[in-house]
Design an enzyme around this catalytic site. Sequence first.
Site, PDB file in Angstrom:
ATOM      1  N   HIS A 156       0.009 -11.680  11.175  1.00 41.10           N
ATOM      2  CA  HIS A 156       0.874 -12.266  10.144  1.00 41.10           C
ATOM      3  C   HIS A 156       0.016 -12.734   8.973  1.00 41.10           C
ATOM      4  O   HIS A 156      -1.038 -13.330   9.206  1.00 41.10           O
ATOM      5  CB  HIS A 156       1.638 -13.455  10.728  1.00 41.10           C
ATOM      6  CG  HIS A 156       2.481 -14.155   9.709  1.00 41.10           C
ATOM      7  ND1 HIS A 156       3.667 -13.629   9.254  1.00 41.10           N
ATOM      8  CD2 HIS A 156       2.288 -15.322   9.043  1.00 41.10           C
ATOM      9  CE1 HIS A 156       4.184 -14.447   8.357  1.00 41.10           C
ATOM     10  NE2 HIS A 156       3.371 -15.484   8.203  1.00 41.10           N
ATOM     11  N   GLY A 175     -11.599  31.966  -2.497  1.00 42.07           N
ATOM     12  CA  GLY A 175     -11.567  32.624  -3.797  1.00 42.07           C
ATOM     13  C   GLY A 175     -11.546  31.662  -4.980  1.00 42.07           C
ATOM     14  O   GLY A 175     -11.930  32.018  -6.097  1.00 42.07           O
ATOM     15  N   GLU A 217      19.851  19.170  -8.161  1.00 44.42           N
ATOM     16  CA  GLU A 217      19.675  19.548  -6.744  1.00 44.42           C
ATOM     17  C   GLU A 217      20.878  20.360  -6.266  1.00 44.42           C
ATOM     18  O   GLU A 217      22.025  20.011  -6.525  1.00 44.42           O
ATOM     19  CB  GLU A 217      19.486  18.278  -5.902  1.00 44.42           C
ATOM     20  CG  GLU A 217      19.634  18.431  -4.411  1.00 44.42           C
ATOM     21  CD  GLU A 217      18.671  19.422  -3.747  1.00 44.42           C
ATOM     22  OE1 GLU A 217      17.463  19.373  -4.051  1.00 44.42           O
ATOM     23  OE2 GLU A 217      19.134  20.241  -2.920  1.00 44.42           O
TER      24      GLU A 217
END
Length: 462
Positions: free
Chosen positions: A441, A34, A199
């Site tokens: 590394h 849509g 929160e």
Amino acid sequence: MANYDVIIIGSGPGGYVCAIRCAQLGLKVACVEGRETLGGTCLNVGCIPSKALLHASHMLHEAEHNFAAMGLKGKSPSVDWKQMLAYKEKTIGQNTSGIEFLFKKNKIDWLKGWGSIPEAGKVKVEDDVHGAKNIIIASGSEPASLPGVEVDEKVVVTSTGALELGKVPKKMVVIGAGVIGLELGSVYARLGSEVTVVEFLDVVTPGMDAEIQKTFQRTLKKQGLIFVMGAAVQKTDASKTKAKVTYKLRKDDSEHVIDADVVLVATGRKPYTEGLGLDAVGVKMTERGQIAVNGKWETNVPGIYAIGDVIEGPMLAHKAEDEGMAAAEQVAGKHGHVNYGVIPGVIYTHPEVANVGATEEELKEQGRNYKVGKFSFMGNGRAKANFAGDGFVKILADKDTDRILGAHIIGPAAGDLIHEICVAMEFGASAEDLAMTCHAHPTYSEAVREAALACGDGPIHM
Ligand code: FAD
Ligand code: NAI
């Protein structure tokens, strides 16, 4: 009216991936969408635009904080907000048109418009009714609402509004210290907003490993985010340009009010099934409003399947994608499978946060005999060179068998590093298997190997 083997409703990561896999398996497939563009929440108003803003604001942070130390001198860049939004829009466009290209390439019909299911085996799109041997619902999710908080997408916004604000606000209040709140909160904090996160619980990102939660919150505090924890938001009062957020602290019930130019409501998302006509067709739902499915993603109505955010499980794009592929294979008579025990989660802040498998708290609750291998990015040469020494890798392994049970990373490229642990877990690997694997590394991934070594005889560089 056309007849298809499969019609998928919704073109988000669940739907479009499912459509492509169906086509690859030789099925005649259509996808109903849509929106004006394909890609769903993720590509249009979710994963992709938020990552563009996270990237741009991180670059600003690097320029402001680390360039001079590397001998890169000059005026710090200033924010051209319109251009940043244009960059974000361009990124969205590149991605959504990419899906359109993939649809054409795989001969998938895009049925443009909003779809519904008048009866099993039929999908109605606008005025046309199409026949389908199988229907797969991938209609996604929408932001959950909060009582007393009215969203206008200008001053009181969901993530969608937060991705297209008229300007960078001076003061932003974020309701909810979950993934959206912390990702977008950190974008605006880096762009100069004063960001206060309110929160309900006493921890950020509920459900995550507690050690990561603490380090993550501490790191974001250092970056300037202000946290009000254990606070239940009562209401917002908004004018055209400002808002007040009223909350009560749970510890003493005291009421407080904060002012904001913009309030971002990020308290979760809920499945989106509006207009599909599921009631009439008799599709069963869970108590939480999700479409109920069996292990093959089939609903109680034969021939109707559902995947992605609209069913249970983490609301993540890659979870939806995996279900899309697996459901396509089921429909094609094959054996699609998703391993829900190994779905990574990533938060794209800086540093990134990533996890897979069990948390330490879950293992304690299960009474498992486990060991912990940890390694700090401070001991990783590449991270130190790149000003990215904050954070650590934590691997949880079974004490008796050494099998990896979970991993939690906060640090540079955590969202990429987590995948070697996902692969290891898929293969039932032990921590020693990871530790014995040569890692190049200097890379951040050496920190993963060191954490695996820490599950055994100990890391080398710590
Ligand atoms: P969606 O992506 O929601 O797509 C569903 C589509 O179906 C939509 O386009 C909708 O228009 C269409 N639709 C619905 N009903 C109909 C109908 N009746 N007819 C036609 N079309 C219909 N996840 C991650 O993994 N990583 C991230 O970094 C991440 N970032 C996010 C950031 C934000 C701000 C948000 C909001 C979400 C984020 N997510 C992220 C979550 C992720 O977007 C979703 O988990 C994912 O999009 C779900 O995919 P889906 O296919 O189930 O549904
Ligand atoms: P979330 O579930 O991650 O967090 C919501 C937070 O709001 C929780 O901490 C919750 O305790 C808090 N909360 C709930 N009610 C509250 C209240 N009344 N007052 C204060 N706090 C309250 O939901 P979020 O952040 O909205 O994200 C929705 C979904 O989108 C998530 O499921 C996530 O998986 C997905 N997403 C994923 C991303 C990623 O993978 N990087 C990025 C963004 C979203």
